[in-house]
Design an enzyme around this catalytic site. Structure first.
Site, short mmCIF file in Angstrom:
data_model
loop_
_atom_site.label_atom_id
_atom_site.label_comp_id
_atom_site.label_asym_id
_atom_site.label_seq_id
_atom_site.Cartn_x
_atom_site.Cartn_y
_atom_site.Cartn_z
CB SER A 95 4.01 1.43 -5.65
OG SER A 95 2.87 0.89 -5.47
CG HIS A 109 0.62 -4.40 -7.22
ND1 HIS A 109 1.48 -5.38 -6.64
CD2 HIS A 109 1.06 -3.17 -6.49
CE1 HIS A 109 2.47 -4.76 -5.40
NE2 HIS A 109 1.89 -3.35 -5.78
CG ASN A 111 6.64 -1.61 -4.68
OD1 ASN A 111 7.36 -2.10 -3.88
ND2 ASN A 111 6.16 -0.62 -4.39
CG HIS A 178 -10.22 -11.45 5.72
ND1 HIS A 178 -8.89 -10.97 5.12
CD2 HIS A 178 -11.21 -11.18 4.95
CE1 HIS A 178 -9.44 -10.29 4.17
NE2 HIS A 178 -10.61 -10.13 3.96
#
Length: 303
Positions: A95, A109, A111, A178
């Protein structure tokens, strides 16, 4: 075709992938080298974390390999998969999260991972998962197009339906409910992959992992010399807050690592070194900062 899971070639490839990515990033940075921190987990297994901080190009780059095992799974793993209760497990993967210094270079990112759970008298339960996604602060269409076309090319040998399926999964997964906004421009995300059998699923994992540098490095090269000032820096720090919120609230890997007694420093190395929050801040209409929200933080077909 051999469809029985074999963990050793997966581990060899993951370690080689970590080496390859670290070497390429350190060469591109032209300054700092990665510091390696080998660690062991009391409950079983360990890993090697590599971190580059304060580089010329990368403010913080973490590339982590881990291989952990145990007699019981944490709640984050068994809540949605009750059939895993009572099984021993092994989980291994690489990762990485790259936080560049220049605000015009996007964070990225990636992974890639393998999981297997076993129980005496039962067939093993196993799957592959992973992917990569791009989080720009200042959007450039050619960067997003290159990123997604590279991802699509990696998927193409496995079927024309694979890229659209895993691209949508990425859009859905890296979404801050959110905030009602995506984390970035997406990429690929897949999990629980075993329906193709072990050999083909592993080949797909390799295709995704091996394509990461092809997807990311040209973007870094293109943007790393772009002039920037305090305005861009403050916006970068503000948007990094979204990255922190996602990783601490939603990210499955973070939750699994913390609940399974993983090494906290390695799990949280994905967090940026500096970040800021502002109360109820919104960009001025017509600014480059507003363009990120209007043009790039919107699900679309980039290819």
């Amino acid at each position: 075709m051999n469809t029985q899971p074999d963990i050793q070639p997966v581990k060899r490839w993951l370690l080689e992938l970590q080496d390859r990515i670290c070497n390429a990033l350190a060469e591109l940075d032209g300054g700092e080298e990665f510091h390696e921190d080998a660690w062991e987990r009391a409950e079983g297994g360990g890993g090697r974390s590599r971190i580059l901080e304060g580089g010329k190009v990368f403010e913080k780059a973490g590339v982590n390999f881990s291989h952990v095992h145990g007699n019981a799974l944490p709640p984050s793993a068994t809540a949605a998969r009750p059939e895993l209760s009572g099984r021993s497990f092994e989980a291994l993967g690489v990762s990485l999260v790259i936080h560049p210094k220049n605000p015009y270079v996007p964070t990225s990112h990636a992974n890639v991972r393998f999981f297997i759970a076993e129980k005496s008298g039962s067939e093993p339960v196993w799957w592959f998962g992973g992917g990569y996604d791009l989080t720009p602060y200042y959007g450039f269409e050619e960067d997003a197009v290159h990123w997604h076309r590279t991802a699509r090319a990696a998927c193409k040998p496995f079927g024309d339906e694979v890229y659209p399926r895993f691209k949508k999964w990425c859009d859905d997964y890296f979404f801050l409910k959110h905030r009602n906004e995506p984390r970035g421009v997406g990429g690929l995300f897949f999990d629980d992959l075993n329906e193709w059998g072990f050999e083909r699923s592993f080949a797909f994992l390799r295709a995704v992992g091996d394509s990461y540098l092809d997807a990311y490095l040209p973007i870094v090269e293109r943007r790393k010399e772009t002039p920037w000032g305090e305005r861009e820096r403050q916006f970068q720090l503000y948007r990094r807050g979204r990255y922190v919120e996602f990783n601490l609230v939603y990210d499955r890997g973070t939750l699994f690592g913390l609940q399974s007694g993983g090494r906290t420093e390695s799990i949280l190395m994905s967090l940026p070194p500096l970040v800021s929050w502002r109360y109820d801040w919104h960009p001025e209409p017509g600014t480059p900062e507003a363009a990120l929200y209007e043009k790039f933080l919107q699900p679309r077909d980039w290819t």
